[in-house]
Design a protein around this motif. Structure first.
Motif, PDB file in Angstrom:
ATOM      1  N   ALA A   1       0.853  -1.182   0.000  1.00  0.00           N
ATOM      2  CA  ALA A   1       0.000   0.000   0.000  1.00  0.00           C
ATOM      3  C   ALA A   1       0.891   1.234   0.000  1.00  0.00           C
ATOM      4  O   ALA A   1       1.989   1.219   0.561  1.00  0.00           O
ATOM      5  CB  ALA A   1      -0.928   0.018   1.205  1.00  0.00           C
ATOM      6  N   ILE A   2       0.424   2.306  -0.640  1.00  0.00           N
ATOM      7  CA  ILE A   2       1.173   3.562  -0.702  1.00  0.00           C
ATOM      8  C   ILE A   2       0.240   4.709  -0.348  1.00  0.00           C
ATOM      9  O   ILE A   2      -0.894   4.773  -0.833  1.00  0.00           O
ATOM     10  CB  ILE A   2       1.756   3.806  -2.111  1.00  0.00           C
ATOM     11  N   TRP A   3       0.738   5.600   0.486  1.00  0.00           N
ATOM     12  CA  TRP A   3       0.043   6.854   0.773  1.00  0.00           C
ATOM     13  C   TRP A   3       0.957   7.975   0.313  1.00  0.00           C
ATOM     14  O   TRP A   3       2.024   8.184   0.875  1.00  0.00           O
ATOM     15  CB  TRP A   3      -0.257   6.969   2.264  1.00  0.00           C
ATOM     16  N   VAL A   4       0.548   8.676  -0.747  1.00  0.00           N
ATOM     17  CA  VAL A   4       1.354   9.755  -1.332  1.00  0.00           C
ATOM     18  C   VAL A   4       0.828  11.093  -0.831  1.00  0.00           C
ATOM     19  O   VAL A   4      -0.379  11.350  -0.868  1.00  0.00           O
ATOM     20  CB  VAL A   4       1.288   9.727  -2.877  1.00  0.00           C
ATOM     21  N   MET A   5       1.745  11.951  -0.394  1.00  0.00           N
ATOM     22  CA  MET A   5       1.350  13.284   0.058  1.00  0.00           C
ATOM     23  C   MET A   5       2.478  14.268  -0.231  1.00  0.00           C
ATOM     24  O   MET A   5       3.646  13.885  -0.352  1.00  0.00           O
ATOM     25  CB  MET A   5       1.044  13.277   1.555  1.00  0.00           C
TER      26      MET A   5
END
Length: 832
Positions: free
Chosen positions: A507-511
């Motif tokens: 999973a990736i959370w890009v910010m």
């Protein structure tokens, strides 16, 4: 409900004004909790009934961090303007079109308005969305994260950050070391942490040589020569141009080294159209020329550099502990604490023996000496021998430059107070970090550093970072966070490990970033994204990265939140800059901190953030020696900001008082053109050529070289540039900016265009074996033959087909792990 967006349809200026009015009437989310800053935002800055002015900035990564006066009337931002600066520094009161256009970015009709999820039955990239509530968004993310933690561990969740926001609360620069929101969340879980690989050849090279974070563009005043290499301050760094022009008005000569005839080149006394990727070779030839033909600055060499330090047979420095002297405790002036120091040893010609560097009367800078029966050389002697083959004649031929001209430039530089300004333009090839050791050597030989009128600004111009209390970014029972560049994601998915770290992100959370528009190796990254089980993107508008998301979280504009920049002292203005909330968040937008709190609560960690935003900002001052030095408090900073004023006391500049983390020589803080223990940016067991990394040297680019056999098939070398109108992709769709800069183009020299039957306005395909982009051609004499230029920062819906980043390679140098934006070869043809 499914929705799709297409920005190519555009909107009229009248339509934009109608939309801003509609947005002002829309529902907003109030600030969480009443605190000191909320009271300040409500009760200060009043100029007349219904009008207030506060200080904020663009928050973008152009390098400026310019203070901006934001005027609010009847709850709407109606104007941005330069801020009032400290008396005597009125020249700093300026902003560019990026700052002036922020109201349009704030009231962008296509701002993300509410959380969305990818519509059922659609593929990533289809841009079909369904509106969801914040509770559903947080629960979906929290449930999946908990599932992955249970089955695969916290490292299966990758947090991917960029440079878009570097706030103490809401930023995420460098894995969130100085960010409360990002830092506490990632350490509570033990996530993987992916950062940007952009510009790291310059950042790492500047840090390890000791050139990084010293001085300021104001320090060019009084110089005789300014050399721009990999820099064009007339474009993205316009706030610095005023000081360069002032220096030129006082007689300074401007020299621009650039494959393209930039705006800075047009104002220059000397223009050197260098072949891309050969900057380091030119710098090495200049070092050789100075060594053989010019008077050396002995004072700087012996006191400010590693030149006289003795080097043992294993390549490491001789320390006094090697001679039986115990390390000393020395006060580090930057942080005010004592640290152990093992003094470096030099050969003192006055006693004909070894001595501590600081005590030597006549340290030798050249030669071979025997210490306790062991032969040793000075660092400068070893470096001189290593670069002997880089002659001026070789540089003229391989760099494509005139021998007489480059000789004249180095003679003036060595004989007079001179400055070199290098941003990250020479940090976009696989060989780019090799540029910085010769740059450091050139500075050491001439002494053109650390004083007014003689300074080298390499890799950045920051003066101080905030000393944020690390405990605030570290929750109880913190777990290890595995940190690597995001561009290693395809390698991780293929091999399942990096060195001893065995893990596979799911999973990736890009910010605070847009990697699918702004990192190299885009094709490989897109394939990697498609393998994820969950992709979350936090942003304020639809981006190339958000198009591949499963969940999109709408984030506030900087004018809708209160924060302090980690790098408030960046750029030339030299003042701390608060982000003072000007208006309430529009629609359902939230801050990054709000999103972290929401997901943490959904994961069963409701107490992860144990303070209010106001309290965290207060804590940011508890371990900040610079702020204490000038008597700065949070209340004073924000009271001024909410009055529409910049805090009156400017930040003290760093010249020779470099930050102690910069180099291996500790509080000695020397310029290091010789690296005794070459240390990769991230060490995961990869092989590096230690001997090459130690000494000043050079290697050709990985791909973009005429010596590459692939050159016969793809004979064009690329360059790119940052625009004066936008910061990376942040203003990619801002309407005012699109009027000024309507569409992407590829610039070719007429000689290359004629050979391909191309004229200005033709639609062409730029391509290689990795990918292609279809784009309009523009002919110009302002780029050397054999070279093309495509500006950086466009997104996929600006191109007719393909993407400019599809031509780039995922390959990274194993030492600096750098995005190689222009280290590729290509061809151009008419498109049908």
């Amino acid at each position: 409900m499914a929705e799709s967006t297409n920005r190519k349809s555009g909107i009229t200026r009248r339509g934009f004004l109608k939309t801003t009015g509609a947005m002002a009437a829309a529902g907003v989310i109030g600030a969480a909790g009443a605190d000191r800053l909320t009271a300040l935002a409500a009760g200060t800055g009043q100029e007349d009934a219904g009008t207030k002015v506060v200080i904020s900035n663009c928050r973008g990564n152009c390098g400026g961090r310019c203070p901006v006066r934001v005027t609010v009337r009847e709850g709407k931002v109606v104007k941005t303007a330069p801020s009032k600066m400290t008396p005597g520094n009125e020249d700093q009161a300026r902003i560019c079109v990026k700052g002036l256009s922020q109201p349009q970015r704030l009231y962008d009709p296509d701002r993300l308005k509410y959380p969305m999820k990818r519509a059922e039955g659609t593929e990533r990239g289809d841009e079909q969305w369904e509106r969801i509530s914040w509770d559903e968004a947080f629960k979906t993310i929290g449930d999946k994260f908990n599932e992955l933690i249970k089955t695969d561990g916290g490292s299966s969740i990758a947090m991917w950050t960029g440079y878009a926001s570097q706030g103490i609360l809401n930023g995420s620069d460098q894995h969130g070391w100085q960010s409360i929101g990002y830092g506490r969340f990632s350490k509570a879980i033990g996530t993987s942490s992916f950062d940007s690989a952009a510009d790291w050849a310059g950042i790492l090279g500047g840090m390890q040589t000791g050139l990084y974070s010293q001085g300021n563009t104001q320090n060019v005043i009084g110089t005789k020569n300014i050399i721009l290499i990999g820099a064009d301050p007339t474009e993205p760094m316009q706030f610095e141009w005023v000081y360069i022009k002032k220096a030129m008005e006082q007689g300074a000569r401007l020299i621009t080294i650039d494959p393209r005839f930039s705006n800075a080149a047009a104002h220059s006394d000397v223009y050197l159209p260098i072949i891309p990727g050969t900057d380091g070779l030119l710098l090495l030839a200049w070092c050789n020329y100075v060594l053989e033909n010019c008077e050396l600055n002995m004072d700087f060499l012996t006191k400010g550099s590693v030149a006289p330090v003795l080097v043992k047979e294993d390549g490491t420095f001789l320390h006094m502990s090697d001679l039986g002297v115990e390390p000393q405790m020395v006060l580090d002036p930057t942080y005010g604490i004592e640290v152990p120091v093992d003094p470096l040893a030099v050969w003192d010609e006055s006693t004909n023996g070894p001595a501590p560097m600081s005590a030597a009367v006549a340290p030798a800078i050249f030669g071979e000496f025997v210490v306790n029966g062991v032969p040793m050389k000075t660092a400068l002697q070893i470096s001189k021998e290593a670069i002997a083959g880089y002659t001026m004649e070789r540089a003229a031929e391989e760099c494509g430059l005139d021998l007489a001209t480059i000789t004249d430039v180095i003679e003036h530089y060595a004989a007079e107070p001179s400055c070199i300004i290098s941003y990250n333009g020479m940090a976009h090839h696989n060989n780019s970090h090799y540029n910085y050791k010769p740059l450091a050597l050139l500075v050491a030989l001439t002494g053109n550093h650390g004083r007014q009128g003689a300074v080298c600004l390499a890799g950045g111009t920051w003066t101080y970072y905030w000393g944020v209390n690390s405990a605030d970014a570290t929750p109880p029972n913190a777990k290890e966070v595995i940190r690597y560049p995001g561009m290693l994601l395809p390698k991780l998915l293929e091999e399942g490990h990096l060195g001893d770290h065995v893990y596979r992100p799911k999973a990736i959370w890009v910010m605070n970033g847009n990697p699918l528009a702004n990192e190299s190796g885009r094709c490989d990254l897109v394939d990697a994204f498609k393998q994820m089980e969950l992709i979350v993107v936090s942003d304020s508008v639809m981006t190339d990265t958000a198009r591949y998301a499963d969940i999109i979280l709408p984030i506030v504009h900087p004018y809708e939140e209160t924060d302090i920049l980690n790098e408030s002292s960046a750029g030339s203005h030299g003042h701390y800059v608060p982000l003072c909330k000007a208006v309430e968040p529009a629609f359902e937008c939230k801050t990054d901190m709000d999103c972290f709190r929401g997901v943490a609560a959904a994961m069963g960690m409701p107490d992860l953030y144990d303070k209010t935003d106001d309290e965290y900002l207060e804590e940011a001052f508890t371990n900040a020696p610079t702020q204490q030095m000038i008597g700065l408090t949070k209340d004073a900073l924000f009271e001024a900001g909410f009055r529409g004023e910049v805090f009156a006391t400017p930040i003290p500049l760093l010249f020779n008082e470099k930050q102690s983390y910069v180099t291996a020589t500790g509080p000695n803080k020397l310029i290091e053109f010789y690296w005794e223990k070459p240390t990769p940016r991230y060490d995961y067991g990869q092989e590096i050529d230690v001997e090459l990394e130690r000494v000043p040297g050079w290697a050709p680019p990985h791909e973009a070289s005429a010596s590459n056999p692939l050159f016969a098939k793809y004979p064009l070398l690329p360059v790119n540039n940052h625009s004066r109108y936008s910061t990376h992709s942040q203003q990619a769709h801002t309407l005012l900016i699109r009027e000024l800069q309507p569409e992407p183009v590829v610039k070719l020299n007429p000689e290359d265009a004629a050979a391909r039957g191309i004229e200005t306005g033709d639609i062409v395909r730029v391509f290689n074996d990795r990918g292609y982009v279809v784009i309009k051609a523009e002919l110009t004499e302002g780029i050397r033959p054999g070279t093309i230029n495509m500006r950086q920062g466009w997104q996929s819906d600006h191109f007719i087909e393909g993407h400019a980043q599809d031509l780039t390679d995922i390959y990274m140098n194993e030492y600096c792990q750098n995005s190689n934006f222009v280290d590729y070869l290509c061809e151009v043809e008419l498109w049908s």
